[in-house]
Structure formats: C-alpha cells, structure tokens
Motif scaffolding. Structure first.
Motif, PDB file in Angstrom:
ATOM      1  N   LEU A   2       0.519  -1.343  -0.349  1.00 52.82           N
ATOM      2  CA  LEU A   2      -0.171  -0.491   0.137  1.00 52.82           C
ATOM      3  C   LEU A   2       0.960   1.079   0.006  1.00 52.82           C
ATOM      4  N   GLU A   3       1.929   1.131   0.527  1.00 53.80           N
ATOM      5  CA  GLU A   3       2.739   2.354   0.488  1.00 53.80           C
ATOM      6  C   GLU A   3       3.169   2.735  -0.813  1.00 53.80           C
ATOM      7  N   ASN A   4       4.152   1.683  -1.748  1.00 50.71           N
ATOM      8  CA  ASN A   4       4.831   1.870  -2.911  1.00 50.71           C
ATOM      9  C   ASN A   4       3.501   1.498  -4.385  1.00 50.71           C
ATOM     10  N   CYS A   5       2.653   1.320  -4.090  1.00 51.45           N
ATOM     11  CA  CYS A   5       1.747   1.130  -5.253  1.00 51.45           C
ATOM     12  C   CYS A   5       1.439   2.440  -6.247  1.00 51.45           C
ATOM     13  N   ASP A   6       2.019   3.276  -5.641  1.00 51.22           N
ATOM     14  CA  ASP A   6       2.051   4.599  -6.613  1.00 51.22           C
ATOM     15  C   ASP A   6       3.205   4.259  -8.005  1.00 51.22           C
ATOM     16  N   ARG A   7       3.877   3.530  -7.472  1.00 45.35           N
ATOM     17  CA  ARG A   7       5.529   3.537  -7.612  1.00 45.35           C
ATOM     18  C   ARG A   7       5.483   2.359  -9.391  1.00 45.35           C
ATOM     19  N   GLU A   8       3.901   1.455  -8.910  1.00 38.80           N
ATOM     20  CA  GLU A   8       4.253   0.218 -10.332  1.00 38.80           C
ATOM     21  C   GLU A   8       4.330   0.294 -11.454  1.00 38.80           C
ATOM     22  N   PRO A   9       5.100  -0.003 -12.076  1.00 37.78           N
ATOM     23  CA  PRO A   9       4.965   0.892 -13.591  1.00 37.78           C
ATOM     24  C   PRO A   9       4.017   0.063 -14.445  1.00 37.78           C
ATOM     25  N   ILE A  10       2.401   0.898 -14.127  1.00 40.75           N
ATOM     26  CA  ILE A  10       1.287  -0.096 -14.818  1.00 40.75           C
ATOM     27  C   ILE A  10       1.235   0.028 -16.692  1.00 40.75           C
ATOM     28  N   HIS A  11       1.977   0.846 -16.850  1.00 41.14           N
ATOM     29  CA  HIS A  11       1.757   1.403 -18.417  1.00 41.14           C
ATOM     30  C   HIS A  11       2.937   0.147 -19.024  1.00 41.14           C
ATOM     31  N   ILE A  12       3.677  -0.108 -18.215  1.00 40.24           N
ATOM     32  CA  ILE A  12       4.321  -1.630 -19.326  1.00 40.24           C
ATOM     33  C   ILE A  12       4.651  -2.641 -17.716  1.00 40.24           C
ATOM     34  N   PRO A  13       3.051  -3.441 -18.308  1.00 42.44           N
ATOM     35  CA  PRO A  13       3.569  -4.661 -17.136  1.00 42.44           C
ATOM     36  C   PRO A  13       3.452  -6.779 -18.364  1.00 42.44           C
ATOM     37  N   GLY A  14       4.108  -5.225 -19.303  1.00 36.32           N
ATOM     38  CA  GLY A  14       4.919  -6.913 -19.874  1.00 36.32           C
ATOM     39  C   GLY A  14       3.833  -8.069 -20.147  1.00 36.32           C
ATOM     40  N   SER A  15       2.309  -7.838 -20.732  1.00 40.53           N
ATOM     41  CA  SER A  15       1.259  -8.938 -20.603  1.00 40.53           C
ATOM     42  C   SER A  15       0.315  -7.734 -21.370  1.00 40.53           C
ATOM     43  N   ILE A  16      -1.034  -8.749 -21.502  1.00 36.80           N
ATOM     44  CA  ILE A  16      -2.215  -8.611 -21.752  1.00 36.80           C
ATOM     45  C   ILE A  16      -3.087  -9.140 -21.691  1.00 36.80           C
ATOM     46  N   GLN A  17      -4.354  -8.618 -21.463  1.00 34.37           N
ATOM     47  CA  GLN A  17      -5.233  -9.325 -20.405  1.00 34.37           C
ATOM     48  C   GLN A  17      -5.850 -10.161 -22.234  1.00 34.37           C
ATOM     49  N   PRO A  18      -6.482 -11.781 -21.961  1.00 33.25           N
ATOM     50  CA  PRO A  18      -5.915 -12.767 -22.524  1.00 33.25           C
ATOM     51  C   PRO A  18      -7.579 -12.867 -23.902  1.00 33.25           C
ATOM     52  N   HIS A  19      -8.793 -11.673 -24.110  1.00 37.79           N
ATOM     53  CA  HIS A  19      -9.709 -11.609 -24.614  1.00 37.79           C
ATOM     54  C   HIS A  19      -9.252 -11.739 -26.495  1.00 37.79           C
ATOM     55  N   GLY A  20      -7.876 -10.946 -26.519  1.00 37.38           N
ATOM     56  CA  GLY A  20      -7.154 -10.554 -27.771  1.00 37.38           C
ATOM     57  C   GLY A  20      -5.976 -11.136 -27.852  1.00 37.38           C
ATOM     58  N   ALA A  21      -5.184 -10.308 -29.307  1.00 36.01           N
ATOM     59  CA  ALA A  21      -4.055 -10.383 -29.208  1.00 36.01           C
ATOM     60  C   ALA A  21      -3.443  -9.481 -29.550  1.00 36.01           C
ATOM     61  N   LEU A  22      -2.182  -9.381 -29.573  1.00 36.03           N
ATOM     62  CA  LEU A  22      -1.360  -8.030 -30.190  1.00 36.03           C
ATOM     63  C   LEU A  22      -0.506  -8.037 -30.813  1.00 36.03           C
ATOM     64  N   LEU A  23       0.384  -7.149 -31.415  1.00 39.49           N
ATOM     65  CA  LEU A  23       1.448  -7.099 -32.406  1.00 39.49           C
ATOM     66  C   LEU A  23       1.727  -5.799 -32.306  1.00 39.49           C
ATOM     67  N   ALA A  24       3.103  -6.165 -32.392  1.00 44.00           N
ATOM     68  CA  ALA A  24       3.669  -4.772 -32.848  1.00 44.00           C
ATOM     69  C   ALA A  24       5.020  -4.012 -33.225  1.00 44.00           C
TER      70      ALA A  24
END
Ligand code: BLA
Length: 511
Positions: free
Chosen positions: A9-31
């Motif tokens: 709870l103390e450091n959760c504002d430092r979690e880099p949520i924009h680079i999670p390294g994964s996606i949700q499974p209802h689709g696929a991603l290509l970059a």
C-alpha cells in the motif's frame, strides 16, 4: 521494475502500470517498428491469429488472410509512426472465421496492433447507434451537473449492460464521491459514498488522462505474456493499448469487492481528471470496442457540458450573493444590528458561502449564532479577538481552533472557520463554520460484509481503505473554493462599509 510481490500500500503509486509486459487474454497484440518489422507479440498470436512469430521481419503478404483492408490500414498507420502525436485507427475484420475489432495506434516510431475477439452478438449496430445518439442528445439538454450525471449513468448502463454504473467526482484532495448511480436491484447502492485518493494511485490518474477508457473484461483472467525480439531493450509501452493487463493490486481490490468485470471512463476537464464513470459487473463482461468508443465520446460530451454548467452555477452563485449583499447592506443602513441582519438571512447565506453554521461576534462576545453551541461560540469569540491580524478574511482549520467543549453536540463541532472581520478596532466578526469532513460524509456500507482479506493485505477493500482515509482526514473540513472566497470578501467589503457609515452616523449624532 517492481514485481507484484514487492508491491504494497505504501509504494503502489510507483508500480509502472504502463509496462506490465502482458495483456488480457480476450485478444492478441502485435507491435512493429517504424519499418514495419515485428518487435513484440503476445504469446497467443500463433494460436489466435495463425500468424507465426518472426521477430525483426515484416509480415508476410497475406498474413491476415485475404483481408486487404487491414493490410492497407497497417501500412497507413505505419506511415504515421514517426509522429509525436498519437494516431489511432480501427476496423472490424474476420480472420480464420472469427470476428475481431482491430485497433491500431502509432506513436514515437512504433505501431501497436491489437485484435480483440468480438464477443457474441453485439446487438444490431443501428439499434445501438440510435441509443447512443439519443443518449448524447439527452445529456446535452440537462440543466444541472447532478441531472447530467444521473442521465449519464442510466445511458451507460443501457448501452453496456453493466450491473452497476457510477459517476464518480473527485474532490480537492482527489478523494472521490459517488454522485450518481444506476444499478441492478440485487446490489446494495453505493450512491453518496466517498473513497480515498489512494484507491486510484497517482500514476494511474496520469495514465487515465491520456487514455480515457479501460476495460477489465474478466477479473479472474490469466495474463498473456508479451514476447519480444532479442534486440528490444525497453519494455513495450502499453499506455494507449486496449488490452493492457492491469495492476495485480487493483485486481485484488476488485476480487475483494466481489466483482467479475469493470470498466471506467475518465471525465477530463481542463487537463484534469474531474471524475470518472465507473462500471461493475458481477460476472465477466466484454463490452465490444465500438460501444466502448461511443461511451468514450459520451464522456467527452459530459466533460464539455459539465464545464458550461459549472460556469453557469458559478454565475448564479455570484448573482445570488450580490442580491444578498444588497439586502444586508440596506438592512444595516436603516439601523439593523449586524448580528440580527445576518441571522435573518442565515439560510441563504449559509448556502451561498457553503457553511453549516453562522456566528457574529463583537468585542470578543457572541452576538448571534445559528447552529453553534453557546459555550464554544464564546470560546471562539474570545479566541478570534486574540488571533485576528491585518488580514480581513481568515480561514482557520482543525487544530488551530479552540477544542470542542464538554456537552457540545457532535453535529455542532466545527473545524473549518471562515472569519470576516467587519470591524477591526471593536473586533467585529462574521464567522462561517464547517463541520469535520468525516461527519459530513455518508458511508452506507456495512463493515461486517467485507469480503475476505487477500494476500496483499486487509486494507485492499473499499471498507478497509475508508478506515485508513478516515484517519488521515481527522480534524479537516472541506476547504472553501475560489467562488466562495470571492463571495465572502465582497460581502465583507459591503458590510464593512455599511457598518462604518452606521457607526459614523451614531458618533455624529452623539457629538
Ligand atoms: C485503479 N481503482 C482503479 C480504478 C478504479 C479504482 C475505478 C480504475 C480501473 C478500473 O476501471 O477498474 C477504484 N473502483 C474504485 C473505487 C470504487 C471502484 C474506489 O469501483 C468504488 C466503488 N487500489 C487501492 C489501493 C491501491 C490501489 C489501496 O484501493 C494501491 C495500494 C491500486 N487502483 C490501484 C491501481 C490501479 C487502480 C494500481 C490501476 C489499475 C490499472 O489501470 O492498471
């Protein structure tokens, strides 16, 4: 980066949520890089799209089957890849017999192409378009922010089918109030509740200003990892992705609330996160991309309507204040006593200044009071006579003030004071009072209903985080806003002058 195990709870504002390294499974991603070479892909690409993962190479012709439109759109988007501006394109396509919503976005030399499996039966497109059109029209016609948000939650619930849709408005301290709600009869309403700022950490708020809509289609999902070309050094930035895997902390929060799916849409005004439409579903729910886009546009209509309604409300408050001032000045000019005159206008004045109680003191003695415990009024009058300095409008808070006295009722305890000194030599004050914020907030939840504590800690429930918030706001009142302070200083100016004239007249009569 921080692994889920290190998050708390103390450091959760430092979690880099924009680079999670994964996606949700209802689709696929290509970059792709700017030359159209595959740089990243979600691990489910071969299975879902039938495209082999050949990193560092461009896609083979016909990789998307015979869908020429998609191939063309990818080329067009790649042509925009060097732009600093975000470019977004989308289309619907059928690949290997399944329908997908395909969302492409380009920025900073990269194109991300996401394939969202279309959930069964999105409904007639034309029916939906009519629904969306009617909703926008209704929204624009609302005459107050409250009614606008009431209409908005009903419309979003109709369009999406969520069990609960709330309008969430952020305060000066980023805590959020549920100010409108449409929900299924089976659910306990959350209307009127307040949640602490920490429930949506700072980095998430920043991201939600850039990317205004997110969907968590199934809270119980297994994330699909992103794979990358060996030459890629940086993790893939999913800030604008529609499939971004969300923070495990937030997933746990939602599980603790018993949720199956959630969606939220930002209401951004003047570059600031003003509020959010937050939707819950008890079961998983995949809202089709076109419907999400309609809701996103709706949030923009809400934002611009709120902005113009807020301007009107401000003008209305200032006009009412001017009228009140005239009444008060007239009454003082014909010999009315300030305390008496203020009390006569007390309901309108309290409303106009946004305070719960009023007090008028002269020479360290209370002259008139409305909703103020007599002994505390006396203590405050004495205290003010000692604390006034050169300034005319004073704002005091919490511990600065005299403490509550024995016998003082709970609802007559104030910790926000707006003090207007209309007579400096004689210590004449008009005082507006505000209650402690904790007492002002309705918290309708039943503590015993809180769902099991998860491995990340017992406070990750709405109820638990409320308890923590309550601790941090003890002794605080809602601060006065700019309009209220302006109204106050104009009132003080007029009363001060009318009163001085009166005093002068009396002195002249005496001499
Ligand atoms: C994100 N927190 C969110 C979001 C909401 C809330 C709406 C946006 C994501 C979404 O649409 O689901 C909060 N949701 C609420 C609240 C209600 C609700 C208050 O329905 C009330 C009814 N969350 C915590 C704590 C932490 C935390 C204590 O409560 C951190 C220690 C983290 N919340 C957190 C994070 C995100 C988040 C990290 C970002 C999730 C993401 O987008 O990856």
């Amino acid at each position: 980066s921080t692994s889920p195990a290190e998050l708390n709870l103390e450091n959760c504002d430092r979690e880099p949520i924009h680079i999670p390294g994964s996606i949700q499974p209802h689709g696929a991603l290509l970059a792709f890089d700017r030359l159209g070479r595959l740089s990243h892909a979600s691990a489910n690409v071969p299975a879902l799209l039938g495209i082999p993962l050949e990193f560092g190479r461009t896609l083979r012709p016909g990789a998307f089957g015979d869908d020429a439109a998609l191939e063309q759109l990818l080329q067009d988007t790649l042509a925009d890849a060097n732009s600093d501006e975000l470019v977004t394109n989308s289309l619907e396509a059928t690949l290997r017999g399944s329908t997908f919503d395909i969302v492409l976005h380009a920025q900073h030399g990269r194109v991300i192409c996401e394939f969202e499996r279309r959930a069964a039966a999105a409904g007639e497109v034309s029916t939906f378009a009519h629904l969306a059109y009617r909703a926008m029209d209704t929204l624009k016609r609302q005459r107050s922010i409250e009614r606008l948000l009431d209409a908005a939650v009903i419309a979003v619930r109709q369009m999406t089918g969520f069990d609960r849709v709330m309008a969430y408005r952020f305060g000066h301290d980023d805590s959020g109030d549920v100010v409108a709600e449409a929900c299924s009869d089976a659910l306990e309403p959350y209307l009127g509740r307040r949640y602490p700022a920490s429930d949506i950490p700072a980095q998430a708020r920043r991201l939600y200003i850039l990317n205004t809509l997110r969907l968590i289609a199934d809270v119980g999902y297994e994330p699909v990892p992103l794979l990358a070309d060996a030459t890629q050094r940086e993790p893939l930035d999913l800030s604008h992705s529609v499939l971004r895997s969300v923070s495990p902390i937030h997933i746990e929060y939602m599980k603790n609330m018993g949720m199956g799916a959630s969606m939220s849409v930002s209401i951004v005004i003047g570059g600031r996160l003003w509020g959010m439409l937050a939707c819950h579903h008890m079961a998983p729910l995949q809202v089709p991309y076109p419907i999400r886009m309609a809701v996103d546009v709706m949030a923009q209509v809400i934002a611009s309507t709120v902005q113009s309604l807020a301007a009107k409300e401000r003008e209305g408050a200032i006009a009412r204040a001017a009228w009140l001032r005239t009444e008060i000045v007239r009454a003082i000019a014909v010999g009315g006593e300030v305390g008496e005159v203020v009390m006569r206008e007390s309901p309108a004045l309290r409303e106009n200044l946004g305070c719960d109680a009023l007090l008028v003191t002269l020479g360290g003695i209370p002259r008139a009071a409305d909703h103020v415990h007599a002994a505390w009024a006396k203590a405050l009058a004495t205290w003010l006579a000692q604390h006034g300095d050169a300034a005319l409008v004073h704002v005091f808070h919490g511990e600065q003030l005299p403490p509550p006295l024995p016998g003082q009722p709970e609802d007559e305890r104030y910790c926000g004071v707006l003090a207007l000194r209309f007579d400096a030599p004689r210590q004449g004050w008009i005082v507006g009072l505000r209650r402690e914020v904790v007492q002002t907030i309705r918290w309708g939840g039943k503590p015993e209903k809180v769902i099991a504590h998860g491995p990340l800690g017992p406070r990750l429930t709405p109820r638990g985080s409320f308890a923590e918030w309550r601790e941090t706001v003890r002794g605080q009142a809602e601060p006065w806003n700019d309009v209220e302070l302006e109204i106050a200083s104009q009132l003080l100016d007029s009363v001060g002058r009318a009163y001085a004239d009166r005093v002068l007249e009396i002195d002249q009569l005496r001499s």
